[in-house]
Each structure stands twice: as C-alpha cells, then as structure tokens.
Motif scaffolding. Sequence first.
Motif, short mmCIF file in Angstrom:
data_model
loop_
_atom_site.label_atom_id
_atom_site.label_comp_id
_atom_site.label_asym_id
_atom_site.label_seq_id
_atom_site.Cartn_x
_atom_site.Cartn_y
_atom_site.Cartn_z
N ALA A 18 0.85 -1.20 0.00
CA ALA A 18 0.00 0.00 0.00
C ALA A 18 0.89 1.25 0.00
O ALA A 18 1.95 1.28 0.64
CB ALA A 18 -0.90 -0.01 1.22
N ALA A 44 -2.23 5.83 1.67
CA ALA A 44 -3.29 4.93 2.13
C ALA A 44 -3.07 4.54 3.59
O ALA A 44 -4.00 4.52 4.40
CB ALA A 44 -3.35 3.68 1.24
N ILE A 79 -11.25 1.46 -8.86
CA ILE A 79 -12.40 1.12 -8.03
C ILE A 79 -13.66 1.80 -8.56
O ILE A 79 -14.77 1.26 -8.41
CB ILE A 79 -12.09 1.52 -6.57
N GLN A 96 -4.79 -7.63 -4.71
CA GLN A 96 -4.48 -6.27 -4.27
C GLN A 96 -5.54 -5.29 -4.79
O GLN A 96 -6.01 -4.40 -4.06
CB GLN A 96 -3.08 -5.87 -4.76
N ASP A 155 -8.81 -5.84 -2.85
CA ASP A 155 -8.73 -5.37 -1.46
C ASP A 155 -9.03 -3.87 -1.35
O ASP A 155 -9.45 -3.38 -0.31
CB ASP A 155 -7.33 -5.63 -0.88
N GLN A 156 -8.79 -3.17 -2.46
CA GLN A 156 -9.01 -1.72 -2.43
C GLN A 156 -10.49 -1.34 -2.49
O GLN A 156 -10.84 -0.17 -2.40
CB GLN A 156 -8.24 -1.06 -3.58
#
Lengths: 201, 201, 201, 201
Positions: free
Chosen positions: A44, A48, D71, D97, D100-101
């Motif tokens: 990350a 974030a 996203i 990854q 997960d966002q």
Amino acid sequence: MANVKLAVIYYSSTGTNYQMAQWAEDAAKQEGADVKLVRVPELAPMEAIEQNPAWKEHYLATKDVVPEATIDDLDWADAVIFSVPTRFGNVPGQVKQFMDQAGGLWFQGKLVNKVVSAMTSAQNVHGGQEATLLNFYTTMFHWGAIIAAPGYTDDAVFASGGNPYGTSVSVDGEGNMKEEVEGGVRHQVKRTIDVASKFIN
Amino acid sequence: MANVKLAVIYYSSTGTNYQMAQWAEDAAKQEGADVKLVRVPELAPMEAIEQNPAWKEHYLATKDVVPEATIDDLDWADAVIFSVPTRFGNVPGQVKQFMDQAGGLWFQGKLVNKVVSAMTSAQNVHGGQEATLLNFYTTMFHWGAIIAAPGYTDDAVFASGGNPYGTSVSVDGEGNMKEEVEGGVRHQVKRTIDVASKFIN
Amino acid sequence: MANVKLAVIYYSSTGTNYQMAQWAEDAAKQEGADVKLVRVPELAPMEAIEQNPAWKEHYLATKDVVPEATIDDLDWADAVIFSVPTRFGNVPGQVKQFMDQAGGLWFQGKLVNKVVSAMTSAQNVHGGQEATLLNFYTTMFHWGAIIAAPGYTDDAVFASGGNPYGTSVSVDGEGNMKEEVEGGVRHQVKRTIDVASKFIN
Amino acid sequence: MANVKLAVIYYSSTGTNYQMAQWAEDAAKQEGADVKLVRVPELAPMEAIEQNPAWKEHYLATKDVVPEATIDDLDWADAVIFSVPTRFGNVPGQVKQFMDQAGGLWFQGKLVNKVVSAMTSAQNVHGGQEATLLNFYTTMFHWGAIIAAPGYTDDAVFASGGNPYGTSVSVDGEGNMKEEVEGGVRHQVKRTIDVASKFIN
C-alpha cells in the motif's frame, strides 16, 4: 537430531498478526527451533496507510525493526508459520504477491515437503477466518508442502475457538483481540515442529 | 406479482437446525411467501440414533410431524433455504445423499436459477461453519442456482456473528445455541425472497 | 522398519474409481505396504441401481468380491488412499456418510496423523475434480490427518493432467477414461507411502 | 429497459486472459450492454517482467492501450466479468491487491447485488482452474454480490471443458490455448447480462 529451521512469516496492518507471530516465535524458540520472524513487504502507498492511524503507527513501529520476508527465507526454512489477516475471505494482496514470487523455488522443487501451518484474524467472528486458511492451503498443495493444521489435537484448540485449520482470532473496532488464543498459537507451533522434525532427520 | 414458493429443507439430529428452519419458515410466511418446511430423510439406523438420547428424542418428536423432503420439493420451489449442521467441515452424509438425488432435475435443467441460501451450526465457534456453507455452495454452482448469501447486507448479519456465507451458530454440550442468531436467520430469508422475486416475475 | 499399513477405500458406481483403486492397490504392494482394498457401502436402493445398466453390472460384479469398508479399516491404517467420484463438486453421499461414522475414532484422537491422499473422476474435464478433492481435504483437517497431495512432485503428475490435489480423470458417456492416469495414481501412492513411513518409524 | 453496464476486468501477463476479456467485451456489446474493458494494474517490477519475453511483449503492447482498472469501474458497473490466471490455485497477487481496495465501496454497501462472473486459465488441465474461481467467489460472498456462474446452462459449457464455475482454459508452453473456449466465454457473458438485467429494471 538437527534443529528445525522455522520461519514465522506474517503480514499485519494494525498489529494483531504481529502479536500472533511473536507468540509463535517465542513458542518455537522454546521448542528448540532455529527461528526467523519476518514480515511480508507492504504494497500500500504511504497515503493509504496514513488514512488509518493504527495502521500508520504499526507500520512505522515495525518497518525498521522486523526484517522483510524474502523468498530466501522460504528456501532456508524446514517449516513455516504464516500469520495473515483475512481480506474478503482470502489472503491479503500483499501476502499473495509474496507467495507468487516463489515460482522459481517451485520450479526447482524446493518447496516440496516444506511443513506449513497458518493462522489468521478478522473483525467478525465468522468473517472469513476458515475460508482464508483453506484458500491459503490450496496454494500449499501446489507447492507440495505438508500442511500441519492443528485439527483437534489438543485442548488448546478447543479453548481458542476450535478452528481445526489454524488458530484464528477476531478483533474489535479498537484492535483488541476478542478471544484468548495464545495457547492455540503455541500448540500449533509445537505441532508444526513435531511434524517438521519427521522430515529432516 | 406472484408469491415466491420457498422450501425450507433442513437436517437436524438434536434440534438446532430444526429451530433455525422454523424461524426461516416463520420469516418467509411474514414476507408473503408460499412455504414448505421439510426434513432431509435420516440414514442412520435406529440403533445409532438411540445411543444419543437427544438425537433419539428429536428424531421421535419430528418424524411423524415434519414431512420428509423429496426431489419434488426442489422442483416446486422458486427458492430454497437449507439448514444443515456441519460434519467435519462439510454437509452431513444425509444431506449430500439427498442432493445427489437431484441428478434427474439437473439433467432437465430444472435447477437453473433456483435461488438458494444456506445456514449451519457446529459445536465449536470455528468448527467448520464457513467451510460447510462454501462446500455446499460449490454444489449450487453445478446446479446453475443463484446463491443469495447474506453478505454484509444488514446489521443483523454482524449481530449474528458476521458470517457472510450464511447464518451460523455454535451449540454447547447440552444443545443450547451459544449466540443469538434469530435476527440473522430472518434477514437471510428476507434477502433470499427479495432475490427470488426478481426471477419469477 | 515396519511396513506401512495402507487402506485403499473407494466408491464406484460404474467402475472408474474401482480401476483407480486397483492401480493404487498394486502400486502399494510393489512398494512393500500391507494393503487392504475396500469399498464404501452403497446407499442407493436396488431399484435406483437397476435403472443404470453399467451401475448394476459393476455393483453385482463387486458386491461379493470386494469387502465393504468399515471404520475399523480406518483405525487399522497408517495411510489411506481414497478414490471417489465427484457428485456436484463434492464427494458422493455414500462417501460422506461413511466418513461421518468416524466420529468415535475422531473423539478418541485415533485419526491424528493418518496420512491421507485422494483421487477422483468426473464426466467433464472441469466437472468438479479439483473442488471434490479440496472439499474432501477439508474433512481431513478436522481429522488431524496429514495430507499427502501429489503437488508437482513428479513428471507423472504433469502427464496425468497436472492436478496437484490428487489424480483425477474424466470419463466419457460409455464409461471410458479419457486420459492416461495410471502413472499419476502410482506416483501418488508412492508419495503417500513415503510420507506415511516418516510417521510410523 | 436500461442497458446493463458491464465492466470486463482482467489481468494478463502473456495475453491469454486479455484474449478471453476481448471475447467477453465483444459478446457483451452484441448483447447491447454498455461495456468497459480494463486491466488490473501490474505490481511486478520491470526487471521481473523483462525476464519473460512473452510477458514483456504483452505488457508493452497493452500498457498504453487498455485503461487501468480503478475502483470507480466497480462502482459504475451493474455487472463484472473477471478474467484472471491462476497462480498456485488462487488469484494473482495483482488481482487480490486490486480487490482489497474495494473496502470503501464495501463499507458503503455499494457492492451489494453486483452481478459477477469469473474466468481463468492455467498451464495444466487441472492446474487450479476450479480452485481459483471458487476462491474468487468466496470474496464475492463478502461483497454481497450475485454470482452468475455458468453452471451447465448451455451446450457451450460442455464444449468448453464443462467448468460450471466459469470458463477456463489451459495454455501450452508457447502461450497457445489448448482448448476452444470462445463459445463458453460468450455464453457466460450472455448469462451474466441476463442475470444482471433482473437487478436493474
């Protein structure tokens, strides 16, 4: 009889899995294993991380203290304890990215008979703990690893929530563990070392 | 708008899943569904049942009261709520044997777009609840069913342990539920009917 | 060094898994194991079996020839090879019913460190072979068993379709295996015995 | 009746899943959907990519051509087709990854009733295709998504290998698909849009 070489590899954003990993490290030392405690590299971006004060605090507190996990740690180890949080019922992206890098070791057959066991955490009691461990173990089958899941091999498993796939804990909004699982962690480490010892001597 | 035809199909040895199924039946009626409550046929011989007094008591109390589930119930239903205990992280043999008999309906394509959701119980908090529901849903993919898992679509899910795959409960040695999950059951039924209503009108 | 006691436990309706089990039996004998080949008891009524001529033929040909599996076989064995078809992405009801009966052994801790490996078949190439093996292994974690999945530990795995969870085959409408998997079966048995030998001496 | 807004989100190192994603895009347009084709951001460093000429070639050919997935694409979409390779029986780190966002969208309840379906590829016939799709769908349950798996809803599924969880293909050492799966992809897209249309009108 040689000592088992055990790597404790964890990913932790706010500290729960770091705590579990530290219990695992201590238990492994008490069993006489050679132990490495290493953390999965963070993916990350800092902006974030900074949005979550607990994450930022833990990240800064460990980034220069705990060595980053490398594929060489996997190569070195006879046994590996993974401690990773659940993210939507599966391992975090950080952890999967790390594991994907083991392709070279896999190709050379160097992951065969690694003895592996995993632990996890989530915010809800049934927040994907079982699913995360089972999804993780699917990857272990690809590696040809030997999975030393706890099953119901000790009273400590029942006392820690009775998860036969691996010790799991739930965490409240302040990051506090809701259950007592240290005994489960210690048993799981002992079982992993017991199984690993059969493969190295 | 037609009423959703909903079958509540359960297997219960000592009563937990019967209780959950009854809550589901009641919730479905309140939502205006046409409801059938049926039990999966028992496969264990009477001498096995009799070795467990709680099992014997529940078996005798329901065997002439609740109709046995048949494949025709699956054919009839727009939506199905399954409530089954976990046995070693998977559905009981009785339940799998029942589901295997749906091969004829499957071959005729009659299971496609059935809207299905499942609930479960176990003795330990992490005793296979997640695994049992996920293994069950694997079969639903083969059926071409639409899975109406609760996810985190209501506060009742969090209050019932936060299992996104379906409501689950743990049971103590005396057969008492350790958590309050009635609200979770009711929400799951409502969500299942909401999803099913999109497929019948 | 003691011989590994290996039980080959299979369920077969039309013969595929019986053939795989026989290859496993032969391979295990060549490795010097003490071997039992046993079949999971049938649950289907004779009228269901008779509707499928191939099922009827295989049932009649084996029912008085191969002993029925019992829980004592599990107790006896150091290692177990299971060979079972997929039914909707999970083990058949017959197999689950058999495994559920191991509750007594489980309670006594007698299933811990059993070394287990499984094989499967389906009609489609991706007809649930992976899912069935993984769902089966979930139960093995509950048992505290050690899973000796093949991984990619030999060229025979790649040549047999590359299923790291266990040898799997697909079968055409006439019941013929579509792939050559005997080598995969033999390697899987050898690996299972190798792992088991570490736990008995 | 509004058009379904469908995002095709893929990750591809050497082009297989890009090809499948392009088929999906084309099929979705033919069905009248509003379509976005986007690629999951790469996490590997350039020096890793350059060690594999096919990866380098595909990366350079698409990086300025196909927009990166964000996203916001998830937020925009009524339905999502994911096409991702298997890595050790689970989604690649890059894909996890990305997923997960979606925590923010999840928290706001904006992922509920997204209609989702996934496709995959692997080098071996049974190289984790089923496992990867099932592990992916576990995450979808957390999202509260509706999974539009193909099941056996069309002959194209059987012709493409019969994977009820999603279209899957195996790829040889030169990166060529070993099976004909375009028909399976097109059917899966059509089914996903059919299901999604029930949720938007």
